[in-house]
Design a protein around this motif. Structure first.
Motif, PDB file in Angstrom:
ATOM      1  N   LYS A   1       0.709  -1.179  -0.005  1.00 23.39           N
ATOM      2  CA  LYS A   1       0.028   0.143  -0.106  1.00 23.39           C
ATOM      3  C   LYS A   1       0.823   1.423  -0.008  1.00 23.39           C
ATOM      4  N   GLY A   2       0.495   2.248  -0.638  1.00 21.16           N
ATOM      5  CA  GLY A   2       1.248   3.652  -0.587  1.00 21.16           C
ATOM      6  C   GLY A   2       2.399   3.517  -1.301  1.00 21.16           C
ATOM      7  N   GLN A   3       3.283   4.379  -1.249  1.00 22.21           N
ATOM      8  CA  GLN A   3       4.720   4.554  -2.017  1.00 22.21           C
ATOM      9  C   GLN A   3       5.629   3.825  -1.341  1.00 22.21           C
ATOM     10  N   LEU A   4       6.763   3.172  -1.839  1.00 19.78           N
ATOM     11  CA  LEU A   4       7.894   2.654  -1.233  1.00 19.78           C
ATOM     12  C   LEU A   4       8.758   3.748  -0.744  1.00 19.78           C
ATOM     13  N   LYS A   5       9.107   3.570   0.446  1.00 17.77           N
ATOM     14  CA  LYS A   5      10.051   4.575   1.226  1.00 17.77           C
ATOM     15  C   LYS A   5      11.420   3.933   0.983  1.00 17.77           C
ATOM     16  N   TRP A   6      12.275   4.769   0.101  1.00 16.13           N
ATOM     17  CA  TRP A   6      13.793   4.120  -0.154  1.00 16.13           C
ATOM     18  C   TRP A   6      14.714   4.597   1.020  1.00 16.13           C
ATOM     19  N   ILE A   7      15.360   3.559   1.426  1.00 12.72           N
ATOM     20  CA  ILE A   7      16.510   3.626   2.502  1.00 12.72           C
ATOM     21  C   ILE A   7      17.710   3.236   1.918  1.00 12.72           C
ATOM     22  N   PRO A   8      18.835   4.073   1.994  1.00 12.30           N
ATOM     23  CA  PRO A   8      20.256   3.543   1.602  1.00 12.30           C
ATOM     24  C   PRO A   8      20.709   2.292   2.568  1.00 12.30           C
ATOM     25  N   VAL A   9      21.355   1.548   1.828  1.00 12.57           N
ATOM     26  CA  VAL A   9      22.171   0.522   2.532  1.00 12.57           C
ATOM     27  C   VAL A   9      23.454   1.093   3.011  1.00 12.57           C
ATOM     28  N   SER A  10      23.509   0.984   4.373  1.00 10.21           N
ATOM     29  CA  SER A  10      24.677   1.595   5.011  1.00 10.21           C
ATOM     30  C   SER A  10      25.979   0.899   5.023  1.00 10.21           C
ATOM     31  N   HIS A  11      25.947  -0.504   4.800  1.00  8.18           N
ATOM     32  CA  HIS A  11      27.000  -1.204   4.517  1.00  8.18           C
ATOM     33  C   HIS A  11      26.802  -2.574   3.645  1.00  8.18           C
ATOM     34  N   THR A  12      27.576  -2.783   2.778  1.00 10.74           N
ATOM     35  CA  THR A  12      27.221  -3.858   1.447  1.00 10.74           C
ATOM     36  C   THR A  12      27.833  -5.269   2.085  1.00 10.74           C
TER      37      THR A  12
END
Length: 381
Positions: free
Chosen positions: A231-242
């Motif tokens: 539901k709604g828009q995805l909230k995009w969050i940066p990956v802090s460590h790969t």
């Protein structure tokens, strides 16, 4: 047996492997083993009548829900294909299944890979000891064709077990890790990375949708996102460590009071863990706040608490993600309710970390975007 996704590093002369930490049997496991839901556990059907995806190239692979504790999907290995039920785990990057060479009791009731029957199998000769908190897998490395739905990966490295200790309660045959390559210590390319390298997928993206209390309906999807699952828009969050799929988390609050992640911390999304895990000291304080009492290895909670307890809010990269009490309290058989919080992440010996397992991921549809190094979250439908 419970796979918790706290990763435990063990070093050996033959092989280095990072795999999920297992926990000693708890009351919850004991209840499950009483055949209280025998028909639920023994039914081996997967509902493949998923909604048609927005984009026809997206693979939507069904997952079977075992008591809201693990979500298992089918894959095949070899030519002709041999079928296995695996845990798709974002908390690890290695891949293993039991083999015909396995002599452990666990393997007597599992699908066993037979390399002699596959014309595409190649043996490396590398021996591996996979050690974890309360168990062990001894095996060797091999290469073969792996199929997930209509996605075919050639010459994929995986471990074939020869001996397994402490895995008897698992509802899956093996584990397929979906973490970053850095998390793997086999010095081989993980499955998802091979999908991308070999051009099996057009974009390095996968996503999970977990249903609550339903055997069928949960899915993992590859090569895109079907937005009908959120539901709604995805909230995009940066990956802090790969390494893990981890993010910067600001705090954890209840009724405006900070109850965890007091000075900022790391949050790891882990599809291989059924719980919300954090440092023992902080989790113990949360157990008191929700009126949970120790019952050995787990905490029980009055079931009436589900109606009165407020949301617990995880603030990640400035975005609030509320988790309701009906999610962080598990209502088991015979009217017994359990806390879905667990401690132990201080074993990382690194700055504070929280593991957001299936408790969180049933509330929020999750997208894992390798190309853009980000995670997308939105309320699940």
């Amino acid at each position: 047996m419970k796979w918790l996704g706290i990763l435990w590093l063990m070093a050996f002369s033959e092989c280095l492997v990072i795999i999920p930490l297992m926990k000693i049997k708890t009351m919850r496991e004991t209840l499950r083993e009483k055949n209280l839901l025998k028909h639920f556990l023994e039914e081996d059907t997967y509902n493949t009548s998923q909604n048609a995806p927005d984009d026809p190239k997206i693979l939507i692979q069904p997952l079977r829900n075992y008591l809201d504790l693990s979500y298992i999907g089918k894959i095949t290995i070899g030519t002709p294909p041999q079928e296995f039920r695996v845990l798709f785990d974002t908390g690890s990057s290695d891949f293993w299944v039991p083999s015909i060479y396995c002599s452990s009791p666990y393997c007597r009731t599992r699908k066993l890979f037979n390399p002699r029957l596959s014309v595409t199998f190649q043996r490396s000769g590398q021996l591996c000891n996979l050690n974890y908190f309360s168990g062990k897998i001894v095996g060797f490395l091999g290469y073969d064709t792996v199929r997930i739905g209509n996605l075919v990966v050639m010459a994929q490295a995986f471990v074939l077990s020869k001996k397994q200790i402490g895995t008897d309660g698992a509802k899956f045959d093996g584990i397929l890790g979906l973490g970053y390559p850095k998390l793997s210590t086999l010095a081989v390319t993980p499955v998802f990375d091979n999908m991308n390298r070999q051009g099996v997928i057009s974009q390095p993206v996968f996503a999970f949708y977990f249903r609550t209390g339903k055997v069928n309906g949960s899915v993992v999807m590859f090569d895109g996102v079907d937005h009908s699952y959120h539901k709604g828009q995805l909230k995009w969050i940066p990956v802090s460590h790969t390494d893990y799929w981890r993010m910067n988390m600001n705090r954890i609050t209840m009724n405006g009071l900070v109850i965890g992640c007091f000075h900022g911390c790391q949050a790891i999304l882990d599809t291989g863990s059924p719980l919300l895990l954090g440092p023992t000291e902080h989790v113990t304080a949360i157990q008191k706040l929700i009126s949970a009492t120790s019952s050995g290895e787990e905490y029980t909670v009055p079931c009436s608490s589900i109606r009165r307890l407020p949301n617990i809010i995880f603030t990640i990269n400035g975005n609030d993600f509320p988790v309701p009490s009906k999610a962080y309290i598990w209502k088991g058989p015979k009217g017994i309710c359990f806390s879905n919080f667990g401690g132990g992440t201080e074993s990382f010996k690194l700055p504070e970390k929280w593991i957001l397992g299936e408790v969180f991921l049933r509330v929020y549809f999750s997208v894992y975007d390798r190309e853009n190094r980000r995670i997308g979250l939105a309320p699940a439908v």
